[in-house]
Write an enzyme that holds these catalytic residues in place. Structure first.
Site: not given
Length: 354
Positions: A203-204
């Site tokens: 998700h970064r």
């Protein structure tokens, strides 16, 4: 004592749950949900499963640029603090919700406590790093999860109001793991056998927003040779589709929506390994004794690396593949995150400090 607790994202709901449970036994808590995570699978389910009281306020800020999102939160949180006049504002972690809450409180001269203070990845390109540094510098009470975090603050000249209390996520995990084992049905639903699959999360922004990084990661997932269960963040799904990687991914990998805490906890506990770029998942993997492969160039949870349970591979295809095939982790050598009583320690300190 009247406490305003500010949360807005999945990891904060998990950290808030055990401390909120204690606070409400003897004190008044006003719970503010900024709405930073607003998808049902990223928000509502956590309140239900973790038995977190319904928020007194839901700001509903949703997605936006960092500046706009933080600004909206700051305006609305200030209104709440002026109206309810708390003795203390409690913030968690390193999101925009954390920063907005701490800034609003400090400008109104309301004491602020930061749970999970002192973490540093030393990567100023990460928005979370900026949030950590700024929040720590305006907080009055800094509750550190590890001795490393205490030392990080000391190097920055912050020594007043600093306490190593252990990690509240360990409190939550110890409380919920037995419940998850009894109630969660995710292995049966996905037809999985314990220790025969890998769990993955991405998700970064440095990975999800980058075609080069995301392509490299998905290529490794597809070539892993081991069943991978990929819980896909809504934002990551958007980029997978935008970059033309979605259909290819689903041919080779079991792709599922984000899970509730109990289901995710059981899925991770029975995994052979975990692939992630999440700080919280790195830590949970370590606490569960599952080898973690972190797809970042750095981590704020250096203890997991030093203790042998975690390895950094970035978004490099060859490194990810090598770790999938060969990294076995190591048995934890000590209680680096405490003993699961961080919430008790925090409340004791609050009682004397406020």
């Amino acid at each position: 004592m009247r406490i305003v607790s500010i949360v807005g994202a999945r990891p904060q709901f998990i950290k808030c749950a055990p401390l909120s449970r204690l606070i409400r036994k003897k004190h008044e808590e006003i719970l503010v949900h900024t709405g930073q995570h607003y998808d049902i699978g990223m928000s509502d389910v956590f309140f239900e499963e973790l038995d977190i009281p319904k928020p007194d306020y839901n700001l509903g800020v949703g997605s936006d640029s960092h500046g706009a999102q933080t600004g909206k939160m700051l305006i609305e949180i200030e209104k709440i603090l002026l109206r309810d006049k708390p003795d203390l504002v409690l913030v968690y972690g390193d999101t925009n919700s954390t920063l907005a809450g701490s800034l609003a409180a400090s400008k109104l001269h309301i004491k602020t406590a930061h749970v999970e203070a002192g973490l540093r990845s030393f990567d100023r390109e990460m928005p979370e790093e900026i949030n950590r540094v700024l929040t720590d510098n305006v907080s009055d009470l800094l509750f550190c999860p590890t001795e490393t975090a205490v030392l990080n603050l000391k190097k920055e000249g912050i020594t007043k109001g600093v306490y190593n209390v252990g990690d509240v996520m360990l409190d939550s995990l110890k409380y919920n793991i037995k419940i998850a084992e009894q109630k969660a049905t995710i292995l049966k639903e996905l037809n999985l056998n314990s220790k025969e699959y890998i769990v993955a999360t991405v998700h970064r922004a440095s990975n999800a927003d980058s075609f080069e990084n995301l392509s490299s990661i998905i290529k490794a997932f597809c070539h892993a040779g081991v069943p991978i269960v990929f819980t896909v963040h809504p934002r990551t799904e958007k980029y997978l589709k935008q970059y033309g990687l979605w259909d290819k991914l689903r041919e080779k990998v079991k792709v599922i929506p984000p899970l509730g805490y109990l289901e995710m906890l059981k899925l991770m506990a029975h995994a052979k390994k975990i692939l992630t770029d999440s700080g919280g998942v790195q830590k949970e993997a370590y606490m569960l004794g599952v080898p973690c492969i972190t797809m970042r160039e750095n981590t704020e949870w250096v203890e997991t690396i030093e203790d042998g349970g975690n390895v950094l591979v970035g978004a490099n295809y060859e490194k990810i593949m090598d770790a999938i095939l060969n990294f076995e982790g190591g048995k934890a050598k000590g209680n680096v995150f405490g003993n699961g009583d961080a919430c008790v320690k925090i409340l004791e300190i609050l009682m004397t400090a406020i």
